[in-house]
Design an enzyme around this catalytic site. Structure first.
Site, PDB file in Angstrom:
ATOM      1  N   ASP A   1       0.863  -1.179   0.000  1.00  0.00           N
ATOM      2  CA  ASP A   1       0.000   0.000   0.000  1.00  0.00           C
ATOM      3  C   ASP A   1       0.903   1.233   0.000  1.00  0.00           C
ATOM      4  O   ASP A   1       1.699   1.429   0.928  1.00  0.00           O
ATOM      5  CB  ASP A   1      -0.854  -0.068   1.273  1.00  0.00           C
ATOM      6  CG  ASP A   1      -1.727   1.155   1.473  1.00  0.00           C
ATOM      7  OD1 ASP A   1      -1.615   2.137   0.711  1.00  0.00           O
ATOM      8  OD2 ASP A   1      -2.533   1.117   2.418  1.00  0.00           O
ATOM      9  N   ILE A   2       0.784   2.051  -1.026  1.00  0.00           N
ATOM     10  CA  ILE A   2       1.704   3.183  -1.189  1.00  0.00           C
ATOM     11  C   ILE A   2       1.594   4.190  -0.044  1.00  0.00           C
ATOM     12  O   ILE A   2       2.564   4.881   0.265  1.00  0.00           O
ATOM     13  CB  ILE A   2       1.470   3.860  -2.572  1.00  0.00           C
ATOM     14  CG1 ILE A   2       2.693   4.658  -3.006  1.00  0.00           C
ATOM     15  CG2 ILE A   2       0.213   4.733  -2.571  1.00  0.00           C
ATOM     16  CD1 ILE A   2       2.687   5.051  -4.479  1.00  0.00           C
TER      17      ILE A   2
ATOM     18  N   ASN B   1      -7.341  12.400 -10.721  1.00  0.00           N
ATOM     19  CA  ASN B   1      -8.107  12.850 -11.902  1.00  0.00           C
ATOM     20  C   ASN B   1      -7.936  14.363 -12.017  1.00  0.00           C
ATOM     21  O   ASN B   1      -7.358  15.005 -11.138  1.00  0.00           O
ATOM     22  CB  ASN B   1      -9.582  12.441 -11.791  1.00  0.00           C
ATOM     23  CG  ASN B   1     -10.252  13.045 -10.574  1.00  0.00           C
ATOM     24  OD1 ASN B   1     -10.312  14.273 -10.430  1.00  0.00           O
ATOM     25  ND2 ASN B   1     -10.734  12.189  -9.683  1.00  0.00           N
TER      26      ASN B   1
ATOM     27  N   GLY C   1      -9.845   4.157  -5.756  1.00  0.00           N
ATOM     28  CA  GLY C   1      -8.525   3.561  -5.968  1.00  0.00           C
ATOM     29  C   GLY C   1      -7.447   4.176  -5.100  1.00  0.00           C
ATOM     30  O   GLY C   1      -7.662   4.524  -3.935  1.00  0.00           O
ATOM     31  N   VAL C   2      -6.270   4.340  -5.689  1.00  0.00           N
ATOM     32  CA  VAL C   2      -5.130   4.844  -4.917  1.00  0.00           C
ATOM     33  C   VAL C   2      -5.367   6.304  -4.489  1.00  0.00           C
ATOM     34  O   VAL C   2      -4.940   6.727  -3.413  1.00  0.00           O
ATOM     35  CB  VAL C   2      -3.814   4.659  -5.704  1.00  0.00           C
ATOM     36  CG1 VAL C   2      -3.709   5.584  -6.896  1.00  0.00           C
ATOM     37  CG2 VAL C   2      -2.613   4.815  -4.793  1.00  0.00           C
ATOM     38  N   ASP C   3      -6.078   7.050  -5.306  1.00  0.00           N
ATOM     39  CA  ASP C   3      -6.408   8.445  -4.990  1.00  0.00           C
ATOM     40  C   ASP C   3      -7.212   8.513  -3.681  1.00  0.00           C
ATOM     41  O   ASP C   3      -6.897   9.296  -2.767  1.00  0.00           O
ATOM     42  CB  ASP C   3      -7.228   9.005  -6.172  1.00  0.00           C
ATOM     43  CG  ASP C   3      -7.342  10.512  -6.186  1.00  0.00           C
ATOM     44  OD1 ASP C   3      -6.681  11.174  -5.372  1.00  0.00           O
ATOM     45  OD2 ASP C   3      -8.107  11.023  -7.037  1.00  0.00           O
TER      46      ASP C   3
ATOM     47  N   SER D   1      -2.839   4.841 -14.210  1.00  0.00           N
ATOM     48  CA  SER D   1      -3.785   4.497 -15.296  1.00  0.00           C
ATOM     49  C   SER D   1      -4.148   3.013 -15.389  1.00  0.00           C
ATOM     50  O   SER D   1      -4.939   2.641 -16.253  1.00  0.00           O
ATOM     51  CB  SER D   1      -3.287   4.954 -16.686  1.00  0.00           C
ATOM     52  OG  SER D   1      -3.402   6.351 -16.827  1.00  0.00           O
TER      53      SER D   1
ATOM     54  N   GLY E   1      -5.816   1.107 -13.281  1.00  0.00           N
ATOM     55  CA  GLY E   1      -7.030   0.703 -12.580  1.00  0.00           C
ATOM     56  C   GLY E   1      -8.251   1.166 -13.347  1.00  0.00           C
ATOM     57  O   GLY E   1      -8.528   0.670 -14.448  1.00  0.00           O
TER      58      GLY E   1
ATOM     59  N   TYR F   1      -8.714   3.614 -15.150  1.00  0.00           N
ATOM     60  CA  TYR F   1      -8.435   4.137 -16.492  1.00  0.00           C
ATOM     61  C   TYR F   1      -8.030   3.062 -17.498  1.00  0.00           C
ATOM     62  O   TYR F   1      -7.774   3.361 -18.664  1.00  0.00           O
ATOM     63  CB  TYR F   1      -7.382   5.249 -16.423  1.00  0.00           C
ATOM     64  CG  TYR F   1      -7.900   6.567 -15.867  1.00  0.00           C
ATOM     65  CD1 TYR F   1      -9.247   6.756 -15.547  1.00  0.00           C
ATOM     66  CD2 TYR F   1      -7.041   7.642 -15.656  1.00  0.00           C
ATOM     67  CE1 TYR F   1      -9.713   7.967 -15.041  1.00  0.00           C
ATOM     68  CE2 TYR F   1      -7.503   8.863 -15.156  1.00  0.00           C
ATOM     69  CZ  TYR F   1      -8.841   9.019 -14.847  1.00  0.00           C
ATOM     70  OH  TYR F   1      -9.283  10.225 -14.357  1.00  0.00           O
TER      71      TYR F   1
HETATM   72  N1  APR Z   1      -1.388   1.584  -3.006  1.00  0.00           N
HETATM   73  C1  APR Z   1      -0.830   1.339  -4.219  1.00  0.00           C
HETATM   74  N2  APR Z   1      -1.559   1.110  -5.341  1.00  0.00           N
HETATM   75  C2  APR Z   1      -2.907   1.126  -5.224  1.00  0.00           C
HETATM   76  C3  APR Z   1      -3.563   1.389  -4.006  1.00  0.00           C
HETATM   77  C4  APR Z   1      -2.753   1.622  -2.865  1.00  0.00           C
HETATM   78  N3  APR Z   1      -3.274   1.877  -1.655  1.00  0.00           N
HETATM   79  N4  APR Z   1      -4.912   1.324  -4.220  1.00  0.00           N
HETATM   80  C5  APR Z   1      -5.088   1.023  -5.533  1.00  0.00           C
HETATM   81  N5  APR Z   1      -3.886   0.899  -6.129  1.00  0.00           N
HETATM   82  C6  APR Z   1      -3.555   0.548  -7.530  1.00  0.00           C
HETATM   83  C7  APR Z   1      -4.656  -0.094  -8.360  1.00  0.00           C
HETATM   84  O1  APR Z   1      -4.796  -1.469  -8.016  1.00  0.00           O
HETATM   85  C8  APR Z   1      -4.090   0.090  -9.764  1.00  0.00           C
HETATM   86  O2  APR Z   1      -3.121  -0.927 -10.042  1.00  0.00           O
HETATM   87  O3  APR Z   1      -3.250   1.715  -8.273  1.00  0.00           O
HETATM   88  C9  APR Z   1      -3.355   1.424  -9.665  1.00  0.00           C
HETATM   89  C10 APR Z   1      -4.071   2.592 -10.333  1.00  0.00           C
HETATM   90  O4  APR Z   1      -5.461   2.406 -10.236  1.00  0.00           O
HETATM   91  P1  APR Z   1      -6.490   3.608  -9.942  1.00  0.00           P
HETATM   92  O5  APR Z   1      -6.334   4.081  -8.556  1.00  0.00           O
HETATM   93  O6  APR Z   1      -7.834   3.148 -10.384  1.00  0.00           O
HETATM   94  O7  APR Z   1      -5.930   4.819 -10.889  1.00  0.00           O
HETATM   95  P2  APR Z   1      -6.128   5.101 -12.472  1.00  0.00           P
HETATM   96  O8  APR Z   1      -6.332   3.872 -13.268  1.00  0.00           O
HETATM   97  O9  APR Z   1      -5.012   6.013 -12.842  1.00  0.00           O
HETATM   98  O10 APR Z   1      -7.496   5.879 -12.521  1.00  0.00           O
HETATM   99  C11 APR Z   1      -7.567   7.177 -11.993  1.00  0.00           C
HETATM  100  O11 APR Z   1      -9.395   6.667 -10.545  1.00  0.00           O
HETATM  101  O12 APR Z   1      -9.496   6.961  -8.293  1.00  0.00           O
HETATM  102  C12 APR Z   1      -9.780   7.512  -9.451  1.00  0.00           C
HETATM  103  O13 APR Z   1      -9.585   9.857  -8.953  1.00  0.00           O
HETATM  104  C13 APR Z   1      -9.006   8.785  -9.680  1.00  0.00           C
HETATM  105  O14 APR Z   1     -10.498   9.312 -11.417  1.00  0.00           O
HETATM  106  C14 APR Z   1      -9.187   8.901 -11.136  1.00  0.00           C
HETATM  107  C15 APR Z   1      -9.000   7.489 -11.626  1.00  0.00           C
END
Ligand code: APR
Length: 173
Positions: free
Chosen positions: A16-17, A30, A38-40, A123, A125, A127
Site C-alpha cells: 500500500d503506497i 483525476n 482507488g489509490v487516490d 492508469s 485501474g 483508467y
Molecule cells: N497503493 C498502491 N496502489 C494502489 C492502491 C494503494 N493503496 N490502491 C489502488 N492501487 C492501484 C490499483 O490497483 C491500480 O493498479 O493503483 C493502480 C491505479 O489504479 P487507480 O487508482 O484506479 O488509478 P487510475 O487507473 O489512474 O485511474 C484514476 O481513478 O481513483 C480515481 O480519482 C481517480 O479518477 C481517477 C481514476
C-alpha cells in the site's frame, strides 16, 4: 517481497503506497485533484482533510501533467498528483501522456531534492491502461530520466495487484 534492479535505482515491491517511508509518493489522480477511488481515495483518506484543502487551491491538473502538495499525515513529505490517460484503444496519445506523468513527476521530485519516490501503476485501474504496456513505459521513462539525473536516487514501483506485480517481476527479473 521486492525486486531490486542491478544498480539499486529501481525497486518493485508489493503493498500500500500510503504506508511507504519514502520522500515522495505519486498519486494517480483525476483532473479535478479533489480525490476519487482507488489509490487516490486511499491517499486522501490516509493524508487527511488538509490534503483536500490544499488540492482545492491548485486549480486542477491536465492529463499528463503533475502538481505537488505536502504529505500531511503520510510518512512521505510530499505527494505528487498526476493525471494519467484513460485508455481509449491506444491511438489517442495514451503512451506519450503516460510517459509524461512519469517524467513530470520525476522532475518535480528532483526539484525538492527527493532521494526516494514511489509510483503506483498510473492508469492501470479505473483508467484501464494495459498493465504490461504501462509497466514497460514506466520502466523505460524512469531509466531515461536516471541516465542523466542523480535525483531521485531510488524509484519504487508500488504494486497493489498481482497483475501489476507479475508485470514488474517479468520485466525486472
Ligand atoms: N497503493 C498502491 N496502489 C494502489 C492502491 C494503494 N493503496 N490502491 C489502488 N492501487 C492501484 C490499483 O490497483 C491500480 O493498479 O493503483 C493502480 C491505479 O489504479 P487507480 O487508482 O484506479 O488509478 P487510475 O487507473 O489512474 O485511474 C484514476 O481513478 O481513483 C480515481 O480519482 C481517480 O479518477 C481517477 C481514476
Amino acid at each position: 517481497m521486492q525486486i531490486t534492479a542491478d544498480d539499486g535505482r529501481i525497486v518493485a515491491l508489493q503493498g500500500d503506497i500510503t504506508r511507504l517511508d519514502v520522500d515522495v509518493i505519486v498519486n494517480a489522480a483525476n483532473g479535478s485533484l479533489l480525490g476519487g477511488s482507488g489509490v487516490d481515495g486511499a491517499i486522501h483518506r490516509a493524508a487527511g482533510r488538509e490534503l483536500y484543502e490544499e488540492c482545492r487551491t491548485l486549480g486542477g491538473c491536465l492529463t499528463g501533467d503533475a502538481k505537488m502538495t505536502q504529505g500531511y499525515r503520510l510518512p512521505a513529505a510530499n505527494i505528487i498528483h498526476t493525471v494519467g490517460p484513460v485508455w481509449r484503444g491506444g491511438h489517442d496519445g495514451e503512451d506519450v501522456l503516460l510517459a509524461s506523468c512519469y517524467s513530470k513527476s520525476l522532475a518535480l521530485a528532483a526539484g525538492v531534492s527527493a532521494s526516494t519516490i514511489a509510483f503506483p501503476a498510473i492508469s492501470c485501474g479505473v483508467y484501464r491502461f494495459p498493465v504490461l504496456q504501462a509497466t514497460q513505459l514506466a520502466i523505460s521513462t524512469v531509466r531515461r530520466w536516471q541516465a542523466s539525473h542523480d535525483a531521485p536516487h531510488t524509484v519504487f514501483f508500488c504494486c497493489f495487484t498481482s497483475e501489476v506485480w507479475a508485470a514488474y517481476e517479468q520485466l525486472l527479473a
